[in-house]
Scaffold this active site. Sequence first.
Site, PDB file in Angstrom:
ATOM      1  N   ASP A   1      -6.087  -5.608   2.397  1.00 13.01           N
ATOM      2  CA  ASP A   1      -6.711  -6.921   2.388  1.00 13.01           C
ATOM      3  C   ASP A   1      -5.965  -7.815   1.390  1.00 13.01           C
ATOM      4  O   ASP A   1      -5.606  -7.376   0.296  1.00 13.01           O
ATOM      5  CB  ASP A   1      -8.169  -6.751   1.966  1.00 13.01           C
ATOM      6  CG  ASP A   1      -8.958  -8.030   2.106  1.00 13.01           C
ATOM      7  OD1 ASP A   1      -9.110  -8.486   3.246  1.00 13.01           O
ATOM      8  OD2 ASP A   1      -9.416  -8.564   1.077  1.00 13.01           O
TER       9      ASP A   1
ATOM     10  N   GLU B   1      -2.570  -8.158   5.118  1.00 12.65           N
ATOM     11  CA  GLU B   1      -2.618  -9.608   5.276  1.00 12.65           C
ATOM     12  C   GLU B   1      -1.580 -10.217   4.336  1.00 12.65           C
ATOM     13  O   GLU B   1      -1.707 -10.079   3.110  1.00 12.65           O
ATOM     14  CB  GLU B   1      -3.993 -10.146   4.874  1.00 12.65           C
ATOM     15  CG  GLU B   1      -5.112  -9.762   5.809  1.00 12.65           C
ATOM     16  CD  GLU B   1      -6.438 -10.366   5.354  1.00 12.65           C
ATOM     17  OE1 GLU B   1      -7.079 -11.053   6.162  1.00 12.65           O
ATOM     18  OE2 GLU B   1      -6.837 -10.166   4.194  1.00 12.65           O
TER      19      GLU B   1
END
Length: 657
Positions: free
Chosen positions: A336, A367
């Site tokens: 993340d 990400e």
Amino acid sequence: MAVINFDSQEFEGTYSYGGSDLGAVYTKKETTWKVWSPGALGIRLQLFTTGSDEEKGSRALGGYEMRPADKGVWQLTLKGDYAGVYYVYRIRHVDGVQETPDVYSKAVGVDGQRSMVVDLRSTDPEGWDSDCRVYCESATKAIVWETHIKDFSSSEESGMINKGKYLAFTEENTHLKDSTVISTGIAHIKEMGFTHVQLMPVYDYATVIEAKPNKEQYNWGYDPMHYNVPEGSYSTDPWHGEVRIREMKQMIQSLHKNGIGVIMDVVYNHTYESKDSWFHKTVPHYYHRLNQDGRFSNGSGCGNEIASERSMCRKYILDSVRYWAEEYHIDGFRFDLMGVLDVTTMNQIRAMLDSLPNGKQILMYGEPWAASGVVLRPGEQPADKRYVRRLDPRIGIFNDDTRDCIKGSVFRREDTGFINGNKTMDWKLKNSMMGWCGPQRTVRVPTQTVTYCSAHDNSTLWDKLTNTVDESLRDYDYPHPERLAANKMAAAIVMTSQGIPFLQSGEEFARTKYGDANSYRSDIQVNKLDWKRLRVFNDLTRYYQGLIKIRKHFSPFQDATEKSAQNMYFSYTKEQVVAYTLAGNPEDEWKMVAVIANAGRKPYEVELETWSYIEMPETWYVMANGEQAGLVPLKEIKDSKIEVPARSVMILAAPKA
Ligand code: CA
């Protein structure tokens, strides 16, 4: 307190501890606690019978002073069997005493307030010894299905008993309520051909109160509390630290038994609490980045950001990933806000995983962005899109260019992409199909790009289509023909593009959140996978299934190298039409494949072409059109001029002579 320069070479040299024994190391004969806290004036270990004072039989078992050892480590060994004993540290800093559980906890009590000494072998389900990760030659061979433990099983019609729990993933052969043929749960995943399940946070997070299991509560879980412990609310008993560990292992074992890999969503970029985080209580200011003014910097948008570039913080992340890979047999990690972490840390994680048995098969992607500016130490680079070429080629990024080109920006509700009417996306779509490693090369190889158009964030694909196609009719349950056509195009594009295909669970049955574009703490009724849509949207689901078969049948679709991207030959077409041919490899049954996407409102005839040194096939089989997809040819065409109906993708295969 005196400000220590944690970034000085002197500090790093004096206090970087290399041991792999931080936390409570258990044997039946003795337990050794080690905690890293340079600068502490003293540390007292406090023992308890339970994880909270509210539980029956709760009492304190006394405290023990720890002694300073090497490199800022404090330690203590107690003889005897301490399995199941709960503990906290009382750490004396110059400005006061902090009480905290162990940042290296492997087990905790209810709501993570106390750590627990655990005999990990006693948490292994039967047969765990022979459980292993699934085989995955390269990330581009995976087809990732992202889900949330609670979403997966909670619907009334799911056919699963252990609703909202890890154990729902141990239920095989489940069916939609009142059906004997429509599979749900892991039977559905298998039937569809998805290879990996990506689980939204399953480490221990803060916002769901475990002590109140009957209260209606929901959260995605991007609010980390204990990085090395499973979340308690998904277990049948969050009060006994060993139960959640065993049940999570049972889930993984079951998925593995069914040939499905498990990817963990890891959120090392921030901690839920800032000054009250266990990290800060243990070593004030060390694990977080600070602004010039001494306040927490906020690259995560969640109040703070982790200082991944500092040696003991980097070590923490490496130790944690390694622990999940080894102890829980995890098949992949999704980072993340990877753009908050630094390039060196990410590459070191890759190298560490590669060093494990079959570790090269463990997937890694993340990400490639942060929520706002990060405050990295000078000389370090964030692991974001700008620096993707410095990342190991087997660390992928979620490709937002691909995502937005297919269906429009996630930030503007009305924005459209190729499938829903945008006429300016052809060039981007070609690059997306090439996994951004054709002539326009923003990544090095397809294993660096996650090809997707839906994830837990933002609108579901179906909701986006409801908002952009015939938008006056805002009925999320209606199987609108034009939206279905656009949805099928999206799926066909993802499955015939280079990269790592990824989708939000339920995309294959038109998942809706009824327009809720940020459901991180919305009701379970909004978030749950509504399995009964498998009835209404059966045709769409079968289409995805057929596409997955086609993808798996043709090796160039799954190429880990840039070769196939560069072998794609794009025909000259008008706007809103993109067509390519791609030759097969010797082992493929198909000599060549052609993919034609026509997002226009009229049929269009494409003249298929290929490189001058490759012979054009005389016969084509239509494997997918706007209606159906699969390995059974729908039609035979003896021509290189192909007419493609409006709003559809056609996939053709040329048989070997
Ligand atoms: Ca929790």
